[in-house]
Design an enzyme around this catalytic site. Structure first.
Site, PDB file in Angstrom:
ATOM      1  N   GLU A   1       0.786  -1.241  -0.227  1.00 39.81           N
ATOM      2  CA  GLU A   1      -0.013   0.113   0.071  1.00 39.81           C
ATOM      3  C   GLU A   1       0.989   1.302  -0.034  1.00 39.81           C
ATOM      4  O   GLU A   1       1.991   1.079   0.263  1.00 39.81           O
ATOM      5  CB  GLU A   1      -0.747  -0.013   1.248  1.00 39.81           C
TER       6      GLU A   1
ATOM      7  N   ARG B   1      -8.185   0.253  12.746  1.00 43.07           N
ATOM      8  CA  ARG B   1      -6.553   0.626  12.649  1.00 43.07           C
ATOM      9  C   ARG B   1      -6.538   1.696  11.704  1.00 43.07           C
ATOM     10  O   ARG B   1      -7.498   1.830  10.601  1.00 43.07           O
ATOM     11  CB  ARG B   1      -5.995  -0.509  12.202  1.00 43.07           C
TER      12      ARG B   1
ATOM     13  N   ASN C   1      -5.451   3.355   8.244  1.00 46.10           N
ATOM     14  CA  ASN C   1      -5.254   3.077   6.749  1.00 46.10           C
ATOM     15  C   ASN C   1      -4.784   4.120   5.858  1.00 46.10           C
ATOM     16  O   ASN C   1      -3.544   4.567   6.229  1.00 46.10           O
ATOM     17  CB  ASN C   1      -6.723   2.426   6.140  1.00 46.10           C
TER      18      ASN C   1
ATOM     19  N   ASN D   1      -9.825   5.475   2.521  1.00 43.24           N
ATOM     20  CA  ASN D   1      -8.793   4.871   1.648  1.00 43.24           C
ATOM     21  C   ASN D   1      -8.138   6.071   0.836  1.00 43.24           C
ATOM     22  O   ASN D   1      -7.772   7.271   1.483  1.00 43.24           O
ATOM     23  CB  ASN D   1      -9.407   3.967   0.819  1.00 43.24           C
TER      24      ASN D   1
ATOM     25  N   ASP E   1      -9.852   1.727  -4.448  1.00 45.80           N
ATOM     26  CA  ASP E   1      -8.707   1.801  -3.349  1.00 45.80           C
ATOM     27  C   ASP E   1      -7.750   2.927  -3.013  1.00 45.80           C
ATOM     28  O   ASP E   1      -8.644   4.145  -3.022  1.00 45.80           O
ATOM     29  CB  ASP E   1      -7.932   0.607  -3.403  1.00 45.80           C
TER      30      ASP E   1
END
Length: 290
Positions: free
Chosen positions: A18, A100, A102, A146, A196
């Protein structure tokens, strides 16, 4: 629709690759493996690879003006010395233990934005902003915070909550960091996966990772139209960033998670990093200030 061809740059086995970032000062690509709890560095000029291991999941990293990096770990925001690996806490989030942090990026004023990932059922995450060491919330009721991007003139912020399959636009005030008037600008159709991470190019178009969709798509946020695709031989394509000497290369991260063993056998490059040469340039990374 235009179609580009990507090459496999690094045959990494990222569990959840990521947050790619191109640091033009270092001429390096930095990205994270959230589940692997690693920050990766790669210098294309000589192939040098380095990594920093973290105790907690690391979901985003942004360069700061002073040469350090700000990172999002599962429970909060930290400052990282990239050379020594030393980390210091800046601020904890106010989240349930199951949530959590991101994806995250800096806005044009150098504020670090990052949101949390909750669950499909609860959708109780938030979008945070870190400014001058202080943390504040900008949005609530988030499922999976995201992609983030800002227009070159700094008046519009784009934002993705993956669970909603939309790309949103907000009016953005660079002076205050406030956002207003949320509207849907892109709706992901059935069969394309879910949006995403994303990056914005010099023409204001959005390049978006299709989780479950085997591609990066180029989308026009003014019309909602999909303009181009970069097919990737991996189902879960997570994010992308412009880089290279001329900022005309797109670096793409992918993930292994979300697949069973049979599916992984059909995706030998799952978790790899890809690169494609484009005919459009991206914008330099925004650095954290303060």
């Amino acid at each position: 629709m235009k179609k580009y061809k990507a090459e496999c740059l690094l045959e990494e086995r990222n569990e959840l690759g990521e947050g790619p970032v191109w640091d033009e000062r270092l001429q390096e690509l930095i990205w994270v493996d959230i589940e692997g709890r690693k920050l990766h560095r790669y210098r294309p000029s000589d192939g040098r690879k380095l990594q920093v291991q973290t105790e907690k999941r690391i979901s985003a990293a942004v360069p700061a003006e002073d040469g350090t990096w700000l990172i999002a770990l599962a429970d909060g925001f930290y400052r990282l010395n990239l050379e020594t690996g030393n980390m210091t806490l800046i601020a904890h989030t106010e989240e349930e233990a199951a949530n959590r942090l991101n994806d995250g990026k800096c806005d044009p004023a150098g504020r670090f934005w990052a949101g949390t990932m909750s669950s499909w059922r609860n959708r109780n995450g938030h979008l945070y902003v870190l400014e001058d060491g202080k943390l504040s919330k900008r949005l609530g009721e988030i499922g999976c915070s995201n992609g983030l991007a800002w227009t070159a003139d700094g008046t519009v912020m784009y934002y993705i909550d993956t669970f909603e399959n939309y790309v949103y636009a907000f009016e953005y005030d660079a002076a205050s960091g406030q956002i207003a008037n949320r509207r849907i600008v892109i709706r992901f159709p059935e069969g394309e996966g879910s949006p995403d991470g994303m990056s914005i190019d010099s023409e204001g178009m959005l390049w978006i990772g299709h989780w479950g969709g085997w591609q990066i798509g180029r989308w026009n946020p003014l019309t909602g139209e999909k303009l181009a695709t970069i097919p990737i031989p991996v189902q879960n394509v997570t994010s992308c960033a412009f880089g290279g000497e001329n900022m005309d290369e797109l670096y793409i991260t992918t993930a292994r998670i979300g697949n069973d063993e049979e599916q992984l056998n059909k995706q030998p490059l799952a978790g790899a990093v890809f690169r494609v040469k484009l005919d459009v340039k991206g914008l330099p990374v925004q650095r954290a200030r303060g």
